[in-house]
Design an enzyme around this catalytic site. Structure first.
Site, mmCIF file in Angstrom:
data_model
loop_
_atom_site.group_PDB
_atom_site.id
_atom_site.type_symbol
_atom_site.label_atom_id
_atom_site.label_comp_id
_atom_site.label_asym_id
_atom_site.label_seq_id
_atom_site.Cartn_x
_atom_site.Cartn_y
_atom_site.Cartn_z
ATOM 1 N N CYS A 313 0.837 -1.207 0.000
ATOM 2 C CA CYS A 313 0.000 0.000 0.000
ATOM 3 C C CYS A 313 0.874 1.261 0.000
ATOM 4 O O CYS A 313 1.750 1.407 -0.841
ATOM 5 C CB CYS A 313 -0.963 -0.053 1.178
ATOM 6 S SG CYS A 313 -2.284 1.189 1.122
ATOM 7 N N LEU A 314 0.651 2.156 0.945
ATOM 8 C CA LEU A 314 1.425 3.392 1.030
ATOM 9 C C LEU A 314 2.918 3.117 1.162
ATOM 10 O O LEU A 314 3.751 3.896 0.673
ATOM 11 C CB LEU A 314 0.922 4.217 2.219
ATOM 12 C CG LEU A 314 1.733 5.437 2.654
ATOM 13 C CD1 LEU A 314 1.893 6.421 1.514
ATOM 14 C CD2 LEU A 314 1.076 6.104 3.851
#
Length: 572
Positions: A313-314
């Site tokens: 993800c991030l």
């Protein structure tokens, strides 16, 4: 009567006590008029007004005529024999057999689903600013989800059966549960999973290892080898900031960390600190340089080899920035490969999330962050829960408040609720530059301490893994980012979190591969090959192919600071 429900009187006694506690908490910490919000309510009202004005009478008439035809078909089918063939909706809210076998409940269900579909179509065919349209769609989803007949005790066959069996004790105890959750002050259904079912370092996040380095932003955990020799290239995991790192180290049978160690990999993970007001000035550049780049240096020093990075993800967005920064410094060769899982670098298509990337909302969030110093984990959990309201809110409302069922042990939900804060400077920069301006798609659109970032300069081999049912990072958007990175691409089954935790022994979900790189994600999937089971072994083979094939003696840890998962992962 089931053992977890006693009597209705006990439930009302608990409710009275909980009500007193909730009132005491409310009086001790009243909501002030000047309290900041992380969003702008005027922007929501404006979006709704603009959306309503976008419809002409002629267009509304056409939609109404089409809806009338659908309702006519609905009533014709309503009187069909019970054994008439019907397509049962795939919706977990209506999994009880009565929703299909009983004409009354089936009619309620189908009427609700038809009305919901018509309202969503109304929004989809509206015109105007895409971000405003996304806001309207988000609000409609919240309203439609809340009105599901499964959420009402007199319309849900399971609740009716339970109420009759317990003499109403389930509703009395459920009301007490509601008031106790209100008294907690978190604004959430707080018992989605059993909070006492797991202990970090013992039954979850329990793969043996040691913290071998730490600074003010992270601890670095190295895991104890289980094989006599290991691949020369070590692995370094970069998690997102929203939750603790151990989604990849849940219970042993589903731990990706344990599986990788058992395959003969030297595994390191970054465990981010849970920020306080003291970290309010820590921005994206700090997490990239004092986090990822610093961790890479420690891993290289400890192993004498170039690491393979992998991130979720991030964390993957940050890894892409780190790789571009290293390339700009002439240091791209310090990383052997990178695997980005469910990670976006092109934010042109954020689907429902674009509702929150609106300039007015960002202004309000900046004020909120300036006052608080960070975005709190509970605020983030509320947002993520709202985006998956049926799974993360309403299913728990039914089980916790209407059925009074005990919260089941769930390692994934335990991890999800173990959230972390994000510093003000990081979130401001991330929202403004990366999301709103989509700066990573532009050469030199983003800078890290004065160094322009250009993803096109990255030479490191990259594998981008998307998840087919991902509600956070739409797989087609991840594909667009993979083209920007010139990365290889793999599509896994299931959703944002569950699609990552896919041990081979479970033989679930499947995955798609395709050597071609057509322009669109749709074209890629049309010519892709579906493979059964988990993508983990395929990825392990990919890592081996990118490595030198050398095996070295297992790297024992003799200088650990403290046992895994470390104090940063355990701190509140």
């Amino acid at each position: 009567m089931t053992p977890e429900v006693k009597t209705a009187g006990d439930g009302w006694a608990r409710a009275t006590t909980a009500m007193g506690e909730a009132m005491t908490r409310a009086l001790a910490k009243p909501v002030g008029i000047g309290a900041t919000r992380a969003y702008d309510p005027l922007a929501i009202a404006s979006a709704m007004a603009e959306f309503g004005a976008s419809y002409t009478p002629a267009k509304l008439f056409d939609l109404q005529m089409d809806a009338a035809k659908q309702w006519g078909e609905f009533w014709r089918n309503a009187f069909a024999p019970n054994d008439a063939p019907r397509e049962r909706p795939r919706d977990r809210r209506f999994s009880a057999p009565e929703w299909e076998s009983d004409p009354w409940f089936r009619g309620i269900r189908d009427a609700y689903l038809l009305a919901s579909a018509q309202l969503k179509r109304l929004v989809q065919q509206g015109e105007g600013d895409p971000k405003g349209k996304a806001m309207v769609g988000f609000l409609l989803d919240q309203w439609v989800n809340a009105l599901s007949p499964a959420n009402f005790p007199h319309l849900n066959p399971q609740v009716i059966e339970r109420t009759v069996a317990t003499g109403g004790a389930n509703l009395a105890h459920g009301f007490a549960n509601l008031l106790e959750d209100v008294a907690s002050g978190r604004g959430l259904v707080t018992r989605r999973t059993d909070p006492d079912a797991f202990r970090k370092g013992e039954t979850i996040a329990a793969t043996p290892g040691q913290v071998v380095f730490q600074n003010e932003l992270f601890q670095l955990v190295q895991y104890t080898p289980t094989t006599a020799d290991v691949a020369a290239e070590p692995l370094l995991y970069v998690p997102p900031l929203v939750n603790r790192f151990y989604m990849i180290d849940l219970v042993p049978k589903s731990s990706l960390v344990k599986w990788l160690v058992d395959q003969g990999r030297t595994v390191f993970v970054i465990s981010w600190v849970n920020p306080t007001d003291a970290h309010r000035g820590k921005g994206v550049e700090d997490y990239v340089l004092d986090g990822i780049v610093a961790a890479l240096a420690v891993v290289r020093e400890r192993t004498g080899a170039k690491p393979d990075l992998f991130a979720f993800c991030l964390g993957g967005t940050l890894v892409a920035i780190a790789l571009a920064w290293l390339a700009a410094q002439g240091r791209g060769g310090e990383v052997n490969s990178a695997t980005l899982i469910g990670s976006m670098v092109d934010f042109a298509d954020m689907r429902d999330w674009s509702a929150f990337v609106h300039e007015a909302h960002l202004d309000a969030l900046d004020d909120h962050l300036a006052a608080q110093g960070y975005i709190d984990s509970v605020e983030l959990q509320r947002l993520f829960a709202a985006m998956r309201a049926n799974d993360l809110i309403w299913s728990s409302v039914v089980s916790h408040y209407l059925l009074d069922a005990p919260a089941p042990p769930s390692d994934l939900l335990y991890w999800f609720e173990d959230g972390a804060r994000i510093p003000a400077a990081f979130l401001t920069s991330y929202n403004r530059k990366l999301l709103f301006e989509n700066a990573l798609t532009k050469p030199a659109g983003f800078e890290v301490r004065g160094q322009p970032i250009d993803l096109a300069a990255i030479e490191t081999p990259i594998l981008s893994i998307a998840l087919k049912d991902d509600h956070v990072s739409a797989w087609s958007a991840v594909y667009d980012g993979a083209k920007l990175l010139r990365a290889e691409f793999l599509l896994g089954g299931s959703g944002h979190n569950a699609g990552v935790i896919n041990p081979p022994a479970a033989n679930k979900h499947g995955f798609w591969t395709n050597d071609a790189r057509p322009d669109t994600a749709k074209e890629w999937l049309e010519t892709a090959t579906r493979n059964e089971g988990s993508w983990w072994p395929w990825w392990d083979a990919w890592l081996s192919a990118k490595g030198g094939g050398e095996r070295v003696p297992a790297r024992e840890i003799t200088d650990g600071i403290e046992p895994a998962p470390g104090s940063y992962a355990k701190a509140s």
